[in-house]
Design a protein around this motif. Structure first.
Motif, PDB file in Angstrom:
ATOM      1  N   LEU A   5       0.839  -1.194   0.000  1.00 51.64           N
ATOM      2  CA  LEU A   5       0.000   0.000   0.000  1.00 51.64           C
ATOM      3  C   LEU A   5       0.878   1.248   0.000  1.00 51.64           C
ATOM      4  O   LEU A   5       1.774   1.387   0.832  1.00 51.64           O
ATOM      5  CB  LEU A   5      -0.899   0.015   1.236  1.00 51.64           C
ATOM      6  CG  LEU A   5      -1.832   1.219   1.375  1.00 51.64           C
ATOM      7  CD1 LEU A   5      -2.911   1.175   0.303  1.00 51.64           C
ATOM      8  CD2 LEU A   5      -2.457   1.268   2.763  1.00 51.64           C
ATOM      9  N   THR A   7       0.364   5.275   0.175  1.00 49.54           N
ATOM     10  CA  THR A   7      -0.588   6.369   0.337  1.00 49.54           C
ATOM     11  C   THR A   7      -0.096   7.608  -0.405  1.00 49.54           C
ATOM     12  O   THR A   7       1.100   7.816  -0.551  1.00 49.54           O
ATOM     13  CB  THR A   7      -0.798   6.709   1.821  1.00 49.54           C
ATOM     14  OG1 THR A   7       0.403   7.275   2.371  1.00 49.54           O
ATOM     15  CG2 THR A   7      -1.180   5.472   2.620  1.00 49.54           C
ATOM     16  N   THR A  31      -3.398   5.037  -2.696  1.00 53.94           N
ATOM     17  CA  THR A  31      -4.543   5.803  -2.239  1.00 53.94           C
ATOM     18  C   THR A  31      -4.426   7.248  -2.703  1.00 53.94           C
ATOM     19  O   THR A  31      -3.335   7.786  -2.878  1.00 53.94           O
ATOM     20  CB  THR A  31      -4.677   5.804  -0.697  1.00 53.94           C
ATOM     21  OG1 THR A  31      -3.680   6.660  -0.116  1.00 53.94           O
ATOM     22  CG2 THR A  31      -4.537   4.402  -0.130  1.00 53.94           C
ATOM     23  N   VAL A  59      -9.338   7.404  -0.391  1.00 50.64           N
ATOM     24  CA  VAL A  59      -9.358   7.686   1.047  1.00 50.64           C
ATOM     25  C   VAL A  59      -9.530   9.200   1.162  1.00 50.64           C
ATOM     26  O   VAL A  59      -8.552   9.950   1.168  1.00 50.64           O
ATOM     27  CB  VAL A  59      -8.068   7.214   1.748  1.00 50.64           C
ATOM     28  CG1 VAL A  59      -8.134   7.524   3.241  1.00 50.64           C
ATOM     29  CG2 VAL A  59      -7.855   5.720   1.533  1.00 50.64           C
ATOM     30  N   ILE A  62      -7.816  11.406   5.329  1.00 55.63           N
ATOM     31  CA  ILE A  62      -6.843  10.473   5.892  1.00 55.63           C
ATOM     32  C   ILE A  62      -6.690  10.599   7.403  1.00 55.63           C
ATOM     33  O   ILE A  62      -6.095   9.717   8.032  1.00 55.63           O
ATOM     34  CB  ILE A  62      -5.459  10.641   5.229  1.00 55.63           C
ATOM     35  CG1 ILE A  62      -4.847  12.018   5.550  1.00 55.63           C
ATOM     36  CG2 ILE A  62      -5.549  10.420   3.735  1.00 55.63           C
ATOM     37  CD1 ILE A  62      -3.433  12.192   5.025  1.00 55.63           C
ATOM     38  N   PHE A  68      -8.160   4.186   6.727  1.00 57.54           N
ATOM     39  CA  PHE A  68      -7.419   3.238   5.893  1.00 57.54           C
ATOM     40  C   PHE A  68      -7.823   1.781   6.153  1.00 57.54           C
ATOM     41  O   PHE A  68      -7.156   0.864   5.682  1.00 57.54           O
ATOM     42  CB  PHE A  68      -5.919   3.390   6.143  1.00 57.54           C
ATOM     43  CG  PHE A  68      -5.364   4.702   5.677  1.00 57.54           C
ATOM     44  CD1 PHE A  68      -4.962   4.881   4.359  1.00 57.54           C
ATOM     45  CD2 PHE A  68      -5.244   5.771   6.553  1.00 57.54           C
ATOM     46  CE1 PHE A  68      -4.445   6.094   3.922  1.00 57.54           C
ATOM     47  CE2 PHE A  68      -4.728   6.985   6.129  1.00 57.54           C
ATOM     48  CZ  PHE A  68      -4.333   7.152   4.808  1.00 57.54           C
ATOM     49  N   ALA A  71      -8.382  -0.031   2.978  1.00 60.25           N
ATOM     50  CA  ALA A  71      -7.216   0.004   2.089  1.00 60.25           C
ATOM     51  C   ALA A  71      -6.167  -1.041   2.462  1.00 60.25           C
ATOM     52  O   ALA A  71      -5.424  -1.511   1.596  1.00 60.25           O
ATOM     53  CB  ALA A  71      -6.591   1.390   2.097  1.00 60.25           C
ATOM     54  N   SER A  76     -11.064  -4.526  -1.080  1.00 63.34           N
ATOM     55  CA  SER A  76     -11.856  -3.437  -0.535  1.00 63.34           C
ATOM     56  C   SER A  76     -13.317  -3.625  -0.943  1.00 63.34           C
ATOM     57  O   SER A  76     -13.616  -4.002  -2.068  1.00 63.34           O
ATOM     58  CB  SER A  76     -11.342  -2.088  -1.057  1.00 63.34           C
ATOM     59  OG  SER A  76     -12.160  -1.047  -0.603  1.00 63.34           O
ATOM     60  N   VAL A  95       3.338  -1.226   4.059  1.00 61.84           N
ATOM     61  CA  VAL A  95       2.712   0.080   3.867  1.00 61.84           C
ATOM     62  C   VAL A  95       3.796   1.146   3.781  1.00 61.84           C
ATOM     63  O   VAL A  95       4.674   1.220   4.642  1.00 61.84           O
ATOM     64  CB  VAL A  95       1.753   0.427   5.021  1.00 61.84           C
ATOM     65  CG1 VAL A  95       1.215   1.853   4.871  1.00 61.84           C
ATOM     66  CG2 VAL A  95       0.605  -0.574   5.092  1.00 61.84           C
ATOM     67  N   HIS A  97       3.705   4.973   3.926  1.00 60.83           N
ATOM     68  CA  HIS A  97       2.791   6.091   4.195  1.00 60.83           C
ATOM     69  C   HIS A  97       3.460   7.391   3.751  1.00 60.83           C
ATOM     70  O   HIS A  97       4.263   7.980   4.463  1.00 60.83           O
ATOM     71  CB  HIS A  97       2.446   6.149   5.679  1.00 60.83           C
ATOM     72  CG  HIS A  97       1.452   7.216   6.032  1.00 60.83           C
ATOM     73  ND1 HIS A  97       0.378   7.522   5.234  1.00 60.83           N
ATOM     74  CD2 HIS A  97       1.379   8.054   7.100  1.00 60.83           C
ATOM     75  CE1 HIS A  97      -0.318   8.491   5.791  1.00 60.83           C
ATOM     76  NE2 HIS A  97       0.270   8.842   6.912  1.00 60.83           N
ATOM     77  N   ILE A 122      -3.617   5.401  10.211  1.00 64.03           N
ATOM     78  CA  ILE A 122      -3.128   4.298   9.383  1.00 64.03           C
ATOM     79  C   ILE A 122      -2.374   3.265  10.216  1.00 64.03           C
ATOM     80  O   ILE A 122      -2.446   2.062   9.953  1.00 64.03           O
ATOM     81  CB  ILE A 122      -2.266   4.824   8.214  1.00 64.03           C
ATOM     82  CG1 ILE A 122      -2.012   3.692   7.210  1.00 64.03           C
ATOM     83  CG2 ILE A 122      -0.961   5.451   8.703  1.00 64.03           C
ATOM     84  CD1 ILE A 122      -1.458   4.167   5.896  1.00 64.03           C
ATOM     85  N   SER A 125      -4.941   1.001  11.787  1.00 66.17           N
ATOM     86  CA  SER A 125      -5.498   0.076  10.803  1.00 66.17           C
ATOM     87  C   SER A 125      -4.523  -1.062  10.513  1.00 66.17           C
ATOM     88  O   SER A 125      -4.924  -2.212  10.350  1.00 66.17           O
ATOM     89  CB  SER A 125      -5.835   0.821   9.501  1.00 66.17           C
ATOM     90  OG  SER A 125      -6.919   1.706   9.700  1.00 66.17           O
TER      91      SER A 125
END
Length: 265
Positions: A5, A7, A31, A59, A62, A68, A71, A76, A95, A97, A122, A125
């Protein structure tokens, strides 16, 4: 292939991070605040790396709790996935970020709490998603210290930009004279507080995934689309057009000697 992921994939750094993951063989979920905001970067990266390896999810806000949550999951519920991934995938493996508040608003109350909340959102999550093995925050060199041309000093794992934090919240009448505009001071404070939140989370929650941060300086260079150069990716174009006003706060920073490089603070 593992799913990563990223972002803020429509930003200058986010796009390049996604590109490097795809180059390394990972699938990427990006995202953006709306899916359409990432249409250009998705098209560019798909043309470069092939179909079925990149998807974008929206998203919109945020900084809210659970922003998230979908995500980081394997699939999803609010979109039709277009990555050719195994249907039993339980969630993202890592992730990056990258998304951040880059409004450069001079009102600290609109920027700093938002940056902290987005980081917490995040991370929480990820904490609820067992598949996550690694989390990396795009922090900033300003989290350690603002640029101070020709002022010698040293930076280590315990160096924080307390100066920007203090000045960001100071009333206008009490602000000291700075080379930087106040919007950049607020930005520096937001990156400092967001990274502090990351390490506090690590120490308090002891997550099942590794945590790290990268602290780049101002970045600019090649863009994927000259029509939609975003964030600092537009700097080169601005320089060529003689539009220097926006660059007046990009002060020089010189790091001349490294004793050692550590993976975490």
């Amino acid at each position: 292939m593992p799913l990563v992921l990223v972002t803020g994939i429509n930003g200058f750094i986010g796009g390049h991070v996604a590109d490097q993951f795809l180059e390394a063989g990972y699938n990427v979920r990006g995202t953006a605040r709306t899916i359409s905001r990432a249409d250009t970067i998705k098209q560019c990266l798909t043309e470069k790396h092939g179909k079925g390896r990149l998807e974008v999810v929206a998203v919109p806000a945020i900084a809210i709790d659970g922003a998230f949550e979908e995500a980081v999951k394997g699939m999803s519920s609010n979109h039709v996935p277009d990555i050719h991934i195994h249907p039993n995938l339980t969630g993202v493996s890592a992730v990056a970020h990258v998304a951040s508040n880059v409004s450069f608003d001079e009102d600290a109350s609109k920027v700093i709490p938002h940056a902290i909340s987005a980081t917490a959102s995040i991370l929480n999550s990820c904490l609820a998603q067992p598949s996550v093995k690694s989390f990396v925050l795009t922090s900033s060199s300003t989290a350690c210290q603002g640029p101070k041309p020709n002022v010698p000093g040293s930076i280590d794992a315990n160096t924080w930009n307390e100066e920007d934090i203090k000045d960001a919240w100071a009333p206008r009448s009490a602000r000291k004279e700075r080379e930087l505009s106040h919007g950049w001071v607020v930005y520096g404070a937001s990156k400092t507080e967001a990274e502090k939140a990351l390490w506090n989370f690590r120490d308090e929650k002891k997550p099942h995934f590794t945590v790290n941060a990268v602290l780049p300086g101002t970045n600019f260079g090649p863009v994927f689309s000259k029509e939609e150069a975003s964030s600092t990716g537009a700097f080169v174009k601005m320089i060529c057009e003689g539009k220097m006003e926006a660059l007046k706060d990009v002060l020089p920073r010189s790091l001349e000697h490294f004793d050692k490089v550590e993976s975490v603070r």
